[in-house]
Design a protein around this motif. Structure first.
Motif, PDB file in Angstrom:
ATOM      1  N   ARG A 182      59.277  25.231  45.922  1.00 36.69           N
ATOM      2  CA  ARG A 182      58.445  25.087  44.791  1.00 36.69           C
ATOM      3  C   ARG A 182      59.037  26.037  43.655  1.00 36.69           C
ATOM      4  O   ARG A 182      60.069  26.764  43.927  1.00 36.69           O
ATOM      5  CB  ARG A 182      57.050  25.910  45.216  1.00 36.69           C
ATOM      6  N   CYS A 183      58.400  26.029  42.545  1.00 38.46           N
ATOM      7  CA  CYS A 183      58.892  26.745  41.401  1.00 38.46           C
ATOM      8  C   CYS A 183      58.537  28.171  41.589  1.00 38.46           C
ATOM      9  O   CYS A 183      57.515  28.490  42.136  1.00 38.46           O
ATOM     10  CB  CYS A 183      58.146  26.451  40.034  1.00 38.46           C
ATOM     11  N   PHE A 184      59.778  29.085  41.559  1.00 37.94           N
ATOM     12  CA  PHE A 184      59.637  30.533  41.720  1.00 37.94           C
ATOM     13  C   PHE A 184      58.669  31.088  40.832  1.00 37.94           C
ATOM     14  O   PHE A 184      57.923  32.043  40.988  1.00 37.94           O
ATOM     15  CB  PHE A 184      61.033  31.033  41.399  1.00 37.94           C
ATOM     16  N   ASP A 185      58.601  30.444  39.482  1.00 39.22           N
ATOM     17  CA  ASP A 185      57.684  31.040  38.494  1.00 39.22           C
ATOM     18  C   ASP A 185      56.111  30.737  38.355  1.00 39.22           C
ATOM     19  O   ASP A 185      55.310  31.244  38.671  1.00 39.22           O
ATOM     20  CB  ASP A 185      58.227  30.862  37.083  1.00 39.22           C
ATOM     21  N   CYS A 186      56.138  28.929  38.449  1.00 48.05           N
ATOM     22  CA  CYS A 186      54.668  28.935  38.317  1.00 48.05           C
ATOM     23  C   CYS A 186      54.173  28.387  39.660  1.00 48.05           C
ATOM     24  O   CYS A 186      53.126  27.858  39.897  1.00 48.05           O
ATOM     25  CB  CYS A 186      54.378  27.659  37.375  1.00 48.05           C
ATOM     26  N   GLY A 187      55.159  28.201  40.555  1.00 49.45           N
ATOM     27  CA  GLY A 187      54.458  27.604  42.086  1.00 49.45           C
ATOM     28  C   GLY A 187      54.419  26.130  42.331  1.00 49.45           C
ATOM     29  O   GLY A 187      54.018  25.596  43.330  1.00 49.45           O
ATOM     30  N   ARG A 203      65.598  22.972  38.348  1.00 44.55           N
ATOM     31  CA  ARG A 203      64.470  23.786  37.698  1.00 44.55           C
ATOM     32  C   ARG A 203      63.289  23.045  37.508  1.00 44.55           C
ATOM     33  O   ARG A 203      63.347  21.864  37.912  1.00 44.55           O
ATOM     34  CB  ARG A 203      65.048  23.500  36.086  1.00 44.55           C
ATOM     35  N   CYS A 204      62.304  23.739  37.416  1.00 41.13           N
ATOM     36  CA  CYS A 204      60.850  23.236  37.560  1.00 41.13           C
ATOM     37  C   CYS A 204      60.664  22.239  36.479  1.00 41.13           C
ATOM     38  O   CYS A 204      61.165  22.616  35.038  1.00 41.13           O
ATOM     39  CB  CYS A 204      59.787  24.184  37.551  1.00 41.13           C
ATOM     40  N   ALA A 205      59.890  21.115  36.565  1.00 41.47           N
ATOM     41  CA  ALA A 205      59.692  20.108  35.622  1.00 41.47           C
ATOM     42  C   ALA A 205      58.673  20.682  34.695  1.00 41.47           C
ATOM     43  O   ALA A 205      58.773  20.300  33.240  1.00 41.47           O
ATOM     44  CB  ALA A 205      59.227  18.707  36.313  1.00 41.47           C
ATOM     45  N   SER A 206      57.995  21.511  35.216  1.00 40.94           N
ATOM     46  CA  SER A 206      56.689  21.818  34.163  1.00 40.94           C
ATOM     47  C   SER A 206      57.014  23.297  33.253  1.00 40.94           C
ATOM     48  O   SER A 206      56.971  23.118  32.313  1.00 40.94           O
ATOM     49  CB  SER A 206      55.657  22.372  35.158  1.00 40.94           C
ATOM     50  N   CYS A 207      57.780  24.153  34.231  1.00 42.41           N
ATOM     51  CA  CYS A 207      58.100  25.435  33.254  1.00 42.41           C
ATOM     52  C   CYS A 207      59.359  25.568  33.218  1.00 42.41           C
ATOM     53  O   CYS A 207      59.995  26.703  32.345  1.00 42.41           O
ATOM     54  CB  CYS A 207      57.347  26.534  33.881  1.00 42.41           C
ATOM     55  N   GLY A 208      60.290  25.013  33.752  1.00 41.00           N
ATOM     56  CA  GLY A 208      61.856  25.263  33.336  1.00 41.00           C
ATOM     57  C   GLY A 208      62.248  26.305  34.509  1.00 41.00           C
ATOM     58  O   GLY A 208      63.477  26.935  34.286  1.00 41.00           O
ATOM     59  N   GLY A 209      61.171  26.942  35.378  1.00 31.19           N
ATOM     60  CA  GLY A 209      61.676  27.998  36.235  1.00 31.19           C
ATOM     61  C   GLY A 209      62.597  27.565  37.346  1.00 31.19           C
ATOM     62  O   GLY A 209      62.574  26.354  37.852  1.00 31.19           O
ATOM     63  N   PRO A 210      63.237  28.456  38.041  1.00 29.00           N
ATOM     64  CA  PRO A 210      64.083  28.065  39.134  1.00 29.00           C
ATOM     65  C   PRO A 210      63.362  27.753  40.380  1.00 29.00           C
ATOM     66  O   PRO A 210      62.296  28.297  40.509  1.00 29.00           O
ATOM     67  CB  PRO A 210      64.954  29.363  39.493  1.00 29.00           C
TER      68      PRO A 210
HETATM   69 ZN    ZN Z   1      57.509  25.846  37.265  1.00 23.69          ZN
END
Ligand code: ZN
Ligand code: BV8
Length: 251
Positions: A124-129, A152-159
């Motif tokens: 899952r995304c480290f930033d937005c989950g 990278r996360c599709a929604s927020c670009g987080g790792p």
């Molecule tokens: Zn994210």
């Protein structure tokens, strides 16, 4: 084989099987402490399996988890996983609680596996989950120690991070609750292939013992069995569990 254990198995109303990395050892998955073989030997797992390590060096940590995930993809369930799935079909009620992050119990046919420490299959995304659904199936076999940039996360670009519970992170509340309730309710608990070092997971067999259950440790390293109705069956899970099954349900 200890008759009291066979008797407890045949009379069991609710068996709790609690597993650690040792149950996957015979599938070629290094146990947690020797998961750091080779290049990884330089790191302390309790340091590598942390949010701080991922923040400090996401490529090192992601590379380690991808190496482990690829090992799991190439592994198959062993006789221990299969014997546990067989017990589920023969007994009236079996709860399976694992500390492992592999899916070998599921691939052996176990249902409703309670993963206390998450799983390699749910990044899952480290930033937005947000869940990340497109992990590469089979990378070319990553050599140990290869650093890999996390997707990278599709929604927020987080790792993207592995869907596991790191040290210092709390466990999925529902899973922990379910595991503790089953431990308080079971009459027999098999603790298979765990060093029992990590908390609060390690409380599961302790709760069972306190509630009068028979507790059986299955581990090549003899485990101190000092409480009433506590036994240690020294041996590999892939050998001992099929023997237990055969003694209780001779074909
Ligand atoms: Zn994210
Ligand atoms: C939390 C997922 C707080 C990641 C894992 C001091 C004292 C007590 C506790 C602590 C402390 N300092 C810090 C803590 C807390 C810490 C902890 O317990 N640390 C330990 C090291 C002391 N716990 C945590 O941080 C937990 N979270 O406490 O949160 C909190 C609370 C509220 C709000 C916010 C925060 C989270 C811990 C989860 C860590 N994640 N895994 C990943 O996989 O990378 S832990 C990981 O190691 C495993 O999941 C497992 O749980 C653990 C131990 O591994 P085992 O499965 O037992 O494997 P191991 O290699 O150790 O042993 C294998 C065994 O198999 C051996 O006995 C061997 O003999 C046997 N064997 C070998 N071959 C076979 C076999 N057996 C049978 N057959 C064979 N063939």
């Amino acid at each position: 084989m200890i008759p009291a254990i066979i008797e407890a198995l045949l009379e069991s109303r609710h068996l709790l099987v609690y597993t650690g990395a040792g149950v996957s050892a015979e599938s070629g998955i290094p146990t947690f402490r020797d998961a750091l073989t080779g290049l990884w030997a330089r790191f302390d797992p309790a340091r590598l399996a942390t949010p701080e390590a991922f923040t400090a060096d996401p490529e090192l940590v992601w590379g380690w988890y991808e190496w482990r995930r690829q090992r799991v993809l190439r592994a198959v369930p062993n006789p221990a996983h299969r014997a546990i799935a067989e017990l589920e079909s023969r007994l009236s009620r079996v709860t399976l609680v694992t500390q492992n992050v592999d899916d070998l119990h599921e691939r052996a046919g176990s249902q409703g596996v309670i993963h206390l420490h998450g799983s390699l299959q749910t990044p899952r995304c480290f930033d937005c989950g947000e869940r990340y659904g497109s992990l590469a199936r089979e990378l070319d076999e990553p050599e140990e120690g290869r650093r890999l940039a996390p997707p990278r996360c599709a929604s927020c670009g987080g790792p993207v991070r592995p869907g596991v519970v790191w040290f210092g992170e709390s466990m999925p509340e529902a899973a922990l609750q379910q595991a503790f309730e089953a431990a308080a309710e079971c009459d027999l608990l098999f603790s298979v292939g765990t060093s029992g070092l990590v908390y609060p997971a390690a409380q599961v067999p302790q709760i069972a013992s306190r509630n009068g259950a028979t507790v059986v440790h299955i581990n090549p390293q003899p485990v101190a069995a000092s409480k009433p109705r506590e036994y240690s069956l020294p041996g590999a899970a892939g050998v001992v569990l099929p023997q237990l099954l055969q003694a209780a349900f001779p074909d």
